[in-house]
Design a protein around this motif. Sequence first.
Motif, mmCIF file in Angstrom:
data_model
loop_
_atom_site.group_PDB
_atom_site.id
_atom_site.type_symbol
_atom_site.label_atom_id
_atom_site.label_comp_id
_atom_site.label_asym_id
_atom_site.label_seq_id
_atom_site.Cartn_x
_atom_site.Cartn_y
_atom_site.Cartn_z
ATOM 1 N N PRO A 97 -22.438 -41.660 27.467
ATOM 2 C CA PRO A 97 -21.047 -40.846 26.975
ATOM 3 C C PRO A 97 -21.421 -39.652 25.954
ATOM 4 N N HIS A 98 -22.315 -39.846 25.021
ATOM 5 C CA HIS A 98 -22.690 -38.740 24.359
ATOM 6 C C HIS A 98 -23.309 -37.544 25.009
ATOM 7 N N SER A 99 -24.058 -37.823 25.793
ATOM 8 C CA SER A 99 -24.721 -36.807 26.798
ATOM 9 C C SER A 99 -23.792 -36.023 27.292
ATOM 10 N N VAL A 100 -22.854 -36.990 28.105
ATOM 11 C CA VAL A 100 -21.761 -36.254 29.085
ATOM 12 C C VAL A 100 -20.983 -35.329 28.272
ATOM 13 N N THR A 101 -20.578 -35.705 27.023
ATOM 14 C CA THR A 101 -19.508 -34.774 26.277
ATOM 15 C C THR A 101 -20.215 -33.631 25.483
ATOM 16 N N SER A 102 -21.494 -34.031 24.802
ATOM 17 C CA SER A 102 -22.036 -32.987 24.066
ATOM 18 C C SER A 102 -22.375 -31.790 24.968
ATOM 19 N N GLY A 103 -23.029 -32.434 26.298
ATOM 20 C CA GLY A 103 -23.514 -31.565 27.396
ATOM 21 C C GLY A 103 -22.419 -30.489 27.837
ATOM 22 N N LEU A 104 -21.316 -30.975 27.809
ATOM 23 C CA LEU A 104 -20.223 -30.207 28.345
ATOM 24 C C LEU A 104 -19.790 -29.402 27.327
ATOM 25 N N LYS A 105 -19.815 -29.770 26.252
ATOM 26 C CA LYS A 105 -19.413 -28.700 25.003
ATOM 27 C C LYS A 105 -20.444 -27.578 24.730
ATOM 28 N N ASN A 106 -21.658 -28.255 24.955
ATOM 29 C CA ASN A 106 -22.714 -26.818 24.768
ATOM 30 C C ASN A 106 -22.963 -25.809 26.073
ATOM 31 N N SER A 107 -22.771 -26.717 27.023
ATOM 32 C CA SER A 107 -23.092 -25.961 28.515
ATOM 33 C C SER A 107 -22.024 -25.024 28.879
ATOM 34 N N PHE A 108 -20.812 -25.551 28.568
ATOM 35 C CA PHE A 108 -19.726 -24.926 29.226
ATOM 36 C C PHE A 108 -18.779 -24.119 28.029
ATOM 37 N N GLU A 109 -19.427 -24.401 26.651
ATOM 38 C CA GLU A 109 -18.679 -24.175 25.525
ATOM 39 C C GLU A 109 -17.146 -24.364 25.613
ATOM 40 N N VAL A 110 -17.039 -25.646 25.668
ATOM 41 C CA VAL A 110 -15.783 -26.262 25.596
ATOM 42 C C VAL A 110 -15.626 -26.596 24.124
ATOM 43 N N PRO A 111 -14.328 -26.417 23.373
ATOM 44 C CA PRO A 111 -14.227 -26.632 22.153
ATOM 45 C C PRO A 111 -14.165 -28.291 21.676
ATOM 46 N N GLN A 112 -13.651 -28.880 22.539
ATOM 47 C CA GLN A 112 -13.493 -30.421 22.166
ATOM 48 C C GLN A 112 -13.486 -31.115 23.468
#
Length: 222
Positions: A97-112
């Motif tokens: 779950p952490h990999s999914v969410t942090s990966g989206l934040k960093n790869s797609f530059e999504v704030p939250q």
Amino acid sequence: MTAPLDSTLVAQYLTDHPQFFEEHADLLGEIKLASPLTGRAVSLQERQMEVLRDKYKTLELRMSNLMRLASENEAIANKFHRWTQVLLQAEDVGSMPHSVTSGLKNSFEVPQVTVRIWGAAPDYADEWFVKGVSEDARIFANSLLAPYCGANKDFEAVRWLDDPSAVVSTVIIPLRKPGDKQAFGLLIMGSQDANRFTGLMATDFLVHIGETSSTALAWLLA
């Protein structure tokens, strides 16, 4: 009294007799037409050139838009690739779950970004990604046949984000096993920019994100 010629008949005659202007080449310079671009009278030849230039500009604009879309899609594909690499590097199922969410934040530059799962195995009963989910949220997840992309309408799922009061636009993606109608979770992304996620956006990549997340997170289920 001579009856006026029907313009349709004239057009049909010229279509049926393409050699007409070869036989009357002088008319190409003599016939004057009003130019919609300049307002002045121009010859038939000049008017034809204007039409061709206009068509060329239209094609050029269309090609420019296609190139822009191709460039945008390539950029998204590259971000998606980086995100999947993060998932493959996860140390264990519990960290997914952490990999999914942090990966989206960093790869797609999504704030939250956050995720919630229900029906997880007992080993994960105290984890953050299973907490705070009401029955209404589960019913809402089951009702989503496609990702929601648009304004934040005070969704319960958005309140799971770190700073929900700052979220103006959001993406909410149901998580499902292939072939299942019932969702086992929700993936939520939020932004303070009203134009970041809108109802006019294509959702193809969001569907892919949902499918990939579902596959990665289904290992947590009982």
